[in-house]
Structures are given as structure tokens and as C-alpha cells.
Design an enzyme around this catalytic site. Structure first.
Site, short mmCIF file in Angstrom:
data_model
loop_
_atom_site.label_atom_id
_atom_site.label_comp_id
_atom_site.label_asym_id
_atom_site.label_seq_id
_atom_site.Cartn_x
_atom_site.Cartn_y
_atom_site.Cartn_z
N LYS A 74 -21.52 12.04 5.07
CA LYS A 74 -21.71 12.19 3.85
C LYS A 74 -21.86 13.86 3.87
O LYS A 74 -22.51 14.16 4.62
CB LYS A 74 -23.03 11.58 3.18
CG LYS A 74 -23.26 11.99 1.65
CD LYS A 74 -24.46 10.90 1.30
CE LYS A 74 -24.65 11.36 -0.12
NZ LYS A 74 -25.95 10.46 -0.89
N SER A 149 -25.13 8.03 -5.11
CA SER A 149 -24.36 8.93 -4.71
C SER A 149 -23.40 9.09 -3.74
O SER A 149 -22.47 9.89 -3.51
CB SER A 149 -25.46 10.51 -4.65
OG SER A 149 -26.19 10.21 -3.48
N SER A 173 -28.94 5.50 -3.63
CA SER A 173 -27.80 6.01 -3.24
C SER A 173 -27.22 5.43 -2.05
O SER A 173 -26.05 5.72 -1.80
CB SER A 173 -27.91 7.59 -3.17
OG SER A 173 -27.71 8.22 -4.58
#
Ligand code: GLN
Length: 491
Positions: A74, A149, A173
């Protein structure tokens, strides 16, 4: 090849039936051909150098279970030699001089970084549409959001662009995008995974964790992810219970006698009937595996939204003050004086949702409102945690329910309505506020023409340090169901 799990790939690598270099090339070519916008940057030269090093370890016999296995990070974990943007224009060209602890650990384990994956700007969002670099498309349905997210992480696993991904969860998330993309993710107990080098959103909530196809793969990843880190002041020590454990050790335990708490608040108004159906069917599956269902109540659930949306913006407004055009990232090209430079830099660098959170956070922290909002929110946060303890100490071993009230919504559906986005976090926020571990595993699909291709996630919540138990429960379910093996059409 790309439908294989980490466990299977590791076996092939160790048996020399495939090399890490071949595997890495395979995934890189899939990434280059894909149209999901899951990856923000790849750098084949860097990846292949790591793969070559992994092949040497495999040949020498010094390889561990993850050596040579590719992983996507990420883009909120800083990586030396790679850009790290946090999904923001503010950091569009930022290259960190050091690796996040999580990245360093996976590098030491011999994993191969495939690239950096898309996310909502500074991890603020539930749909990936807050990314400054365009949203990710859900691999199951190009018109649907992937969740957020960590949408890039979840989409990368669903589209089989990577067998493993890192993610972070502040209010859902990891769990929500895993649910929307039909993959498996776990948010560990707060403090178990180092936040060092994980760009901060809300420090008392942020927690890293893995996303992969299966619970077993998540266990393998957690083995290298979890552990005390002196560079993170909120990292739990071994004395506090953050031991180096083998998270695979309980995977095969039977579930006979397991008491599953089913909170009435997670099945009330607002829960879409197709999601409820899939989740209830999963609960029945657990009964067949020997578990019993216990009705419980988490009465403060509805307060989790106002509480979270005070605490998280408050912490964000403080954390994001470092992006001032002087120390990191973007600086406005024209300005009158220092104040003007700050204002223009931040107005240009931050997107609308980030600006909104900074405004809310500054407001709730200011003298005069601090007691009315921030202090109250902290008190309710404790009550929310107490709700879980009352259930988990007296009534049940784990708690199960939906991850989100609906399946993935359409891209663009909620972009002009921040509150609608916030409401979709109702089932994940309390776990984060309490600091508990939570998991999402695929348990079916929605219904009706549009939703039939959109996955549903089952949430499993445990008490502090219960990760091995959650993984055991998820693994047992994945032994008797095949939702986790389904892949979007054409993959
Ligand atoms: N959707 C939540 C938010 O927008 C949670 C995000 C997260 O966990 N990073 O803040």
C-alpha cells in the site's frame, strides 16, 4: 499460476519448480496488462533484483517460507528507492530515504516488492475515490468501487496481480475493501504491527495488516509482520503480550464448542437484505462446524460514527501539519510570504476530503470546543471498548457480523456526499476504536442483476491478541467453502 496461494507458491519455489524471477515477471506482465488502476508505480528493475536475490537464497537453502514470493505494498508504507505518495498530490514525487518497518521485515524475509498500490488520500475514505491518482476499479465489476482506503491492495489480490499485499486499517480500511473485492484481510490488535514508516493518519487507530486470498496466507504474512519495534512508541512489547507467535499453529483446530456472538445492532435497520442473507448463511455454516450462536448486544454501536469522525480528524489535523511545503513534498510555486506559502501549498497539495478532515479536526480540538467534542468522544470510545469486553469476557469467544451494510456501490455514487460514505463504516469503526483485531473473509455475493457479481464479506472480531483464533476460525470456514477461491471473470 496466479491463482495459487502464497502457501502453494512457496512450495513451488522451494521445490525449484519455478524461480522467483519467473514468478515476478509473470505478475509484472499481469500488472502491465491490467486496467484496474490498482498499481500506482512499478519498477521492474528493482523487483527483479530482489527476485534474483531470493533465487540465490532458495538455491543456497537459506530461504524462509516467504522468500521469493511477490508482494504489493500500500502506497502509505514508505519504501527506499520507490516513490511513496499516500495517494496525495502533496507527496506526488516523494522518495523516502528509509523503509517502513513492515517493508523492511518483508524485505528481510526475502519477499519481492511488485510495486506500490493505490489508496484513498492519506487513507481517508471508503471507496478509493479520494485518491489523487484516480480511483481503483473493482475487479468484479468495473462500475463498482473497490472499497477503501486499501482499495488497491484488495483489488490487486482479487485480480490476481499479486499473491500478497500490505494494507492499513484505521476504521475499516483492511476489512471493507477485502469484503468488496472478495478477498481475505486481517487487522491485528492495535500496537502489534509497527507504525514506523506508515504515513500517519490517526495514530491511535492506524494499524497495518495483510490482505491475501486465504486466512492461511494471512497467517504466514502476519508471522513476519507482527512484533515490537522500538521506533514506534505505541508498539506493544513482548511483556505486554506482543509475542512472536506462529499464527499458523491453531489453523487446524476444530471449532466444536465455539461461542459466536451475534450483535443485534449489526443486523438492524440499514443492513441490505442480500448482505444479511449471505452473512446469516455463513453463520449457519459455523453451526455445522460445531459452533453455537449467542445473541449479544453492543449498545454503543451507533455512537461509533460520531466518535470516530471526531477522533480520527482530530489526530489527522495534527499529523498532517507536517506537510507545510518546507519539510516534505509539494510547495506552491508562487507566494507572497510564509503564511501565503503554507496556505497555497496546502490548498494545492491536499484533496477535498483531506481538507475537510483537517477543518473538522482543528475545530474539535480548539479551545472552547475541546471538552464538548474531543473529550466526550474519548469517553465514548472507552464505553465502546467496554461493550466489547462485556460480550467477549462473559458471553462469547468471538463476534461475527457483516463488514459493511451493502455490497460495493457504484463509482461516483457517494462522491458528493461525505456523510453517506461515513455511514457505510458503521460495522467496522467500533473494532478500531476499541483496538481489537478484526477479519474479513468472503462469504458470498449480493443478489439481483447488479449485485450478483459483487462480493459480501463476513466480519470476525476477537479479543485482544486473538489473531491466531480468528485465523483458525476463518481457515476452518475456508476448508468447507470456496468463496475465497472464486475469481472475477477472465482472471
Ligand atoms: N472509511 C474510514 C475513513 O474514511 C476508514 C479509513 C481507514 O480505515 N483508513 O476514515
Amino acid at each position: 499460476m496466479h491463482n495459487k496461494t502464497i502457501k502453494e507458491l512457496s512450495a513451488l519455489l522451494h521445490a525449484k519448480q519455478i524461480s522467483s524471477t519467473e514468478l515476478t515477471r509473470h505478475y509484472l506482465s499481469r500488472i502491465e496488462a491490467s486496467g484496474h488502476n490498482a498499481f500506482l508505480h512499478i519498477d521492474p528493475e528493482l523487483s527483479l533484483a530482489q527476485a534474483a536475490a531470493a533465487d540465490v537464497r532458495l538455491a543456497e537453502g537459506t530461504a524462509g517460507p516467504l522468500t521469493g514470493v511477490p508482494i504489493a505494498h500500500k502506497d502509505i508504507f514508505v519504501t527506499r528507492g520507490w516513490r511513496t505518495t499516500a495517494g496525495s498530490k502533496m507527496l506526488a514525487n516523494y522518495v523516502s530515504p528509509f523503509d517502513a518497518t513492515v517493508v523492511e521485515r518483508f524485505n528481510n524475509a526475502g519477499m519481492v516488492t511488485l510495486g506500490k498500490v493505490n489508496l484513498d488520500e492519506f487513507a481517508m475514505g471508503s471507496s478509493n475515490e479520494n485518491s489523487a491518482f484516480s480511483p481503483v476499479k473493482n475487479p468484479w465489476d468495473g462500475n463498482a468501487v473497490p472499497g477503501g482506503s486499501s482499495g488497491g491492495s484488495a483489488a490487486a489480490i482479487a485480480a490476481r496481480l499479486a499473491p500478497a499485499a500490505t494494507a492499513t486499517d484505521t476504521g475499516g480500511s483492511i476489512r471493507q475493501p477485502a469484503a468488496f473485492c472478495g478477498v481475505t484481510g486481517i487487522k491485528p490488535t492495535y500496537g502489534r504491527v509497527s507504525r514506523f514508516g506508515m504515513i500517519a493518519f490517526a495514530s491511535s487507530l492506524d494499524q497495518g495488516g495483510p490482505i491475501a486470498q486465504t486466512a492461511e496466507d494471512c497467517a504466514l504474512l502476519l508471522n513476519d509482520m507482527v512484533g515490537h519495534d522500538v521506533r514506534d512508541s505505541t508498539s506493544l512489547t513482548p511483556e505486554q503480550g506482543n509475542l512472536h507467535e506462529d499464527f499458523t499453529r491453531e489453523l487446524n483446530q476444530p471449532l466444536t464448542g465455539l461461542r459466536i456472538g451475534v450483535p443485534s445492532e449489526y443486523f438492524g435497520e440499514g443492513l441490505a437484505s442480500d448482505v444479511e442473507q449471505a452473512v446469516r448463511a455463513a453463520l449457519e455454516q459455523f453451526v455445522k462446524l460445531g459452533a453455537t450462536l449467542v445473541d449479544i448486544s453492543l449498545p454503543k454501536t451507533s455512537l461509533s460514527i460520531p466518535t470516530y469522525y471526531i477522533i480520527a480528524p482530530a489526530e489527522a489535523s495534527s499529523n498532517l501539519s507536517r506537510f507545510d511545503g518546507v519539510r516534505y513534498g509539494h510547495r506552491a510555486s508562487e507566494y507572497k510570504d510564509l503564511q501565503d506559502m503554507y496556505k497555497k501549498t496546502r490548498a494545492e497539495g491536499f484533496g477535498r476530503e483531506v481538507q475537510r478532515r483537517i477543518m473538522v479536526g482543528t475545530y474539535v480540538l480548539c479551545h472552547g470546543y475541546y471538552d464538548a467534542y474531543y473529550v466526550q468522544a474519548q469517553k465514548i470510545r472507552r464505553l465502546i471498548a467496554d461493550d466489547f469486553q462485556a460480550a467477549l469476557l462473559e458471553k462469547c469467544d468471538v463476534i461475527m457480523g457483516p463488514v459493511a451494510p451493502t455490497v460495493a456501490w457504484d463509482l461516483g455514487d457517494k462522491t458528493n456526499d461525505p456523510v453517506a460514505n461515513y455511514l457505510a463504516d458503521i460495522y467496522t469503526l467500533s473494532t478500531s476504536l476499541a483496538g481489537l483485531p478484526g477479519m474479513s473473509i468472503p462469504c458470498g455475493f449480493g443478489s439481483g442483476e447488479k449485485n450478483a457479481k459483487r462480493p459480501v464479506g463476513l466480519q470476525i472480531i476477537g479479543n485482544y491478541f486473538a489473531e491466531a483464533k480468528l485465523l483458525n476460525i476463518a481457515h476452518q470456514y475456508q476448508q468447507v467453502t470456496d468463496w475465497h477461491q472464486r475469481a472475477p471473470e477472465g482472471v
